[in-house]
Design a protein around this motif. Sequence first.
Motif, PDB file in Angstrom:
ATOM      1  N   ALA A   8      11.336   3.358  -2.441  1.00  0.00           N
ATOM      2  CA  ALA A   8      12.453   2.449  -2.194  1.00  0.00           C
ATOM      3  C   ALA A   8      12.320   1.772  -0.832  1.00  0.00           C
ATOM      4  O   ALA A   8      12.582   0.571  -0.689  1.00  0.00           O
ATOM      5  CB  ALA A   8      13.779   3.209  -2.272  1.00  0.00           C
ATOM      6  N   GLN A   9      11.903   2.509   0.177  1.00  0.00           N
ATOM      7  CA  GLN A   9      11.750   1.934   1.513  1.00  0.00           C
ATOM      8  C   GLN A   9      10.700   0.826   1.515  1.00  0.00           C
ATOM      9  O   GLN A   9      10.875  -0.218   2.153  1.00  0.00           O
ATOM     10  CB  GLN A   9      11.386   3.030   2.503  1.00  0.00           C
ATOM     11  N   ALA A  10       9.601   1.057   0.801  1.00  0.00           N
ATOM     12  CA  ALA A  10       8.550   0.044   0.733  1.00  0.00           C
ATOM     13  C   ALA A  10       9.043  -1.184  -0.026  1.00  0.00           C
ATOM     14  O   ALA A  10       8.718  -2.328   0.328  1.00  0.00           O
ATOM     15  CB  ALA A  10       7.307   0.623   0.066  1.00  0.00           C
ATOM     16  N   ALA A  11       9.833  -0.964  -1.078  1.00  0.00           N
ATOM     17  CA  ALA A  11      10.371  -2.083  -1.851  1.00  0.00           C
ATOM     18  C   ALA A  11      11.288  -2.950  -0.993  1.00  0.00           C
ATOM     19  O   ALA A  11      11.249  -4.185  -1.074  1.00  0.00           O
ATOM     20  CB  ALA A  11      11.120  -1.560  -3.075  1.00  0.00           C
ATOM     21  N   VAL A  12      12.110  -2.333  -0.166  1.00  0.00           N
ATOM     22  CA  VAL A  12      12.978  -3.077   0.747  1.00  0.00           C
ATOM     23  C   VAL A  12      12.133  -3.887   1.733  1.00  0.00           C
ATOM     24  O   VAL A  12      12.437  -5.053   2.023  1.00  0.00           O
ATOM     25  CB  VAL A  12      13.916  -2.119   1.503  1.00  0.00           C
ATOM     26  N   ALA A  13      11.057  -3.286   2.220  1.00  0.00           N
ATOM     27  CA  ALA A  13      10.163  -3.990   3.147  1.00  0.00           C
ATOM     28  C   ALA A  13       9.498  -5.188   2.475  1.00  0.00           C
ATOM     29  O   ALA A  13       9.112  -6.154   3.149  1.00  0.00           O
ATOM     30  CB  ALA A  13       9.094  -3.033   3.670  1.00  0.00           C
ATOM     31  N   LEU A  14       9.397  -5.138   1.156  1.00  0.00           N
ATOM     32  CA  LEU A  14       8.817  -6.250   0.411  1.00  0.00           C
ATOM     33  C   LEU A  14       9.861  -7.301   0.032  1.00  0.00           C
ATOM     34  O   LEU A  14       9.547  -8.273  -0.649  1.00  0.00           O
ATOM     35  CB  LEU A  14       8.136  -5.732  -0.857  1.00  0.00           C
ATOM     36  N   GLY A  15      11.113  -7.097   0.452  1.00  0.00           N
ATOM     37  CA  GLY A  15      12.145  -8.095   0.233  1.00  0.00           C
ATOM     38  C   GLY A  15      13.181  -7.755  -0.814  1.00  0.00           C
ATOM     39  O   GLY A  15      14.082  -8.561  -1.078  1.00  0.00           O
ATOM     40  N   ALA A  16      13.078  -6.585  -1.425  1.00  0.00           N
ATOM     41  CA  ALA A  16      14.054  -6.214  -2.450  1.00  0.00           C
ATOM     42  C   ALA A  16      15.372  -5.793  -1.797  1.00  0.00           C
ATOM     43  O   ALA A  16      15.396  -5.295  -0.668  1.00  0.00           O
ATOM     44  CB  ALA A  16      13.516  -5.068  -3.294  1.00  0.00           C
ATOM     45  N   GLU A  31       0.828  -1.201   0.000  1.00  0.00           N
ATOM     46  CA  GLU A  31       0.000   0.000   0.000  1.00  0.00           C
ATOM     47  C   GLU A  31       0.868   1.260   0.000  1.00  0.00           C
ATOM     48  O   GLU A  31       0.566   2.242  -0.684  1.00  0.00           O
ATOM     49  CB  GLU A  31      -0.916   0.018   1.225  1.00  0.00           C
ATOM     50  N   THR A  32       1.955   1.207   0.777  1.00  0.00           N
ATOM     51  CA  THR A  32       2.847   2.367   0.863  1.00  0.00           C
ATOM     52  C   THR A  32       3.511   2.658  -0.474  1.00  0.00           C
ATOM     53  O   THR A  32       3.576   3.812  -0.912  1.00  0.00           O
ATOM     54  CB  THR A  32       3.930   2.129   1.930  1.00  0.00           C
ATOM     55  N   LEU A  33       4.006   1.605  -1.123  1.00  0.00           N
ATOM     56  CA  LEU A  33       4.668   1.798  -2.410  1.00  0.00           C
ATOM     57  C   LEU A  33       3.700   2.408  -3.425  1.00  0.00           C
ATOM     58  O   LEU A  33       4.040   3.379  -4.108  1.00  0.00           O
ATOM     59  CB  LEU A  33       5.208   0.455  -2.918  1.00  0.00           C
TER      60      LEU A  33
END
Length: 221
Positions: free
Chosen positions: A148-156, A92-94
């Motif tokens: 980018a922060q949301a992508a990292v939280a998704l495992g990137a 949702e954040t991304l």
Amino acid sequence: MAVVAKRQSRREAVSGHKRALILDAARQVFAEEGLDGASLRAIAVRAGYTPAALYFHFESKEAMYAEVLRASLESLGAAVDRAVSRTRAPQETLKAAAMAFFGFYAQNPRDLDLGFYLFRGGMKPAGLGHARDMRLNAALEAALRPIAQAAVALGASQERANLLMVDSFAHAAGLLLLLHTGRIRMFGASAPELMEAYVDDRIAQLAHPSSEESRRVSGKE
């Protein structure tokens, strides 16, 4: 002492008011003429001052432009922050961050013009001075950072997340260009819908990476 402080406060208020009037006039002139075409004289006339009076508040036309663009990027950042503050899951954040970025410039085309000052006069290198460019680039990056922060939280990985942030900016910029020039009508398409589809596709890729992507991200290729 109280009288002196009161006078100082009044002078600061007057100065602040004049500065705001100059920046408002500058924003109008820059929107009409661009950085290269605008002149201090035109800005002064629009603000109701003499050109010499402008130098009491700004050292140059570039300094004025940088301040106008800084305020624009601040508004952009606030719009993205408001959007992501209402989310919980990283997906949702991304999506909220990317769509808020796109939506801000879709609704404020003159702010988009301000942000693309580097392309005035063609593709030749241009800028407002190294220090100003660095500060403005940092403000733009801060507005995009939630992606980018949301992508990292998704495992990137951080590298992949940064690339997604840049790719999202590039994709939004292309669609915005088509939207504001009216070229999008050639394709019978909707820029907001295309942006949303792009974001949804990237989120799906992060949630369910292909085996090829997994090997690349893990460094096995």
